[in-house]
Design an enzyme around this catalytic site. Sequence first.
Site, PDB file in Angstrom:
ATOM      1  N   ASP A  81      -1.159   2.179  13.571  1.00 51.01           N
ATOM      2  CA  ASP A  81      -2.560   2.591  13.641  1.00 51.01           C
ATOM      3  C   ASP A  81      -3.401   1.326  13.712  1.00 51.01           C
ATOM      4  OD1 ASP A  81      -2.405   5.429  13.508  1.00 51.01           O
ATOM      5  OD2 ASP A  81      -1.969   5.293  11.370  1.00 51.01           O
ATOM      6  N   CYS A 133       1.451   4.672  10.358  1.00 47.77           N
ATOM      7  CA  CYS A 133       1.305   6.067   9.954  1.00 47.77           C
ATOM      8  C   CYS A 133       2.452   6.424   9.013  1.00 47.77           C
ATOM      9  CB  CYS A 133       1.323   6.969  11.181  1.00 47.77           C
ATOM     10  SG  CYS A 133       1.324   8.731  10.771  1.00 47.77           S
TER      11      CYS A 133
END
Length: 132
Positions: free
Chosen positions: A50, A43
């Site tokens: 992620d 992120c």
Amino acid sequence: MQVSEMKYGERAIQEGQLITFPNPRPGRQYTIEITLPEFTCKCPFSGYPDFATLYVSYIPHEKVVELKAIKLYINSYRDRYISHEEAVNQVLDDLVAACDPLYMKIKGDFAPRGNVHTVITVEHHRQTESLC
């Protein structure tokens, strides 16, 4: 602290390129579907990892992308700070640049984080030359 040498897998990812080969059936329209269940990136706001499954579906034109090359390319995102939206769009741009398909669709199904589940879908349609 001991400085370690780059591992062979890290080197393969760093040196990896999207390799293509000639479409074995250029006169026939057919669909290639690839599932990449281990996509990871970071992120750009929090730095947290992620995780996503990417679904690639395309109708090749003159070239097909080699599968190991896609795997190494996708693994190169592991340490990149990039949003879900930009990641999926960049993957589409890079694959289209590599193989110039008639059609390509990429769906990024990101694992829920903070009670939010995100799915990003992008498409490319090859431009055909005008008859006029």
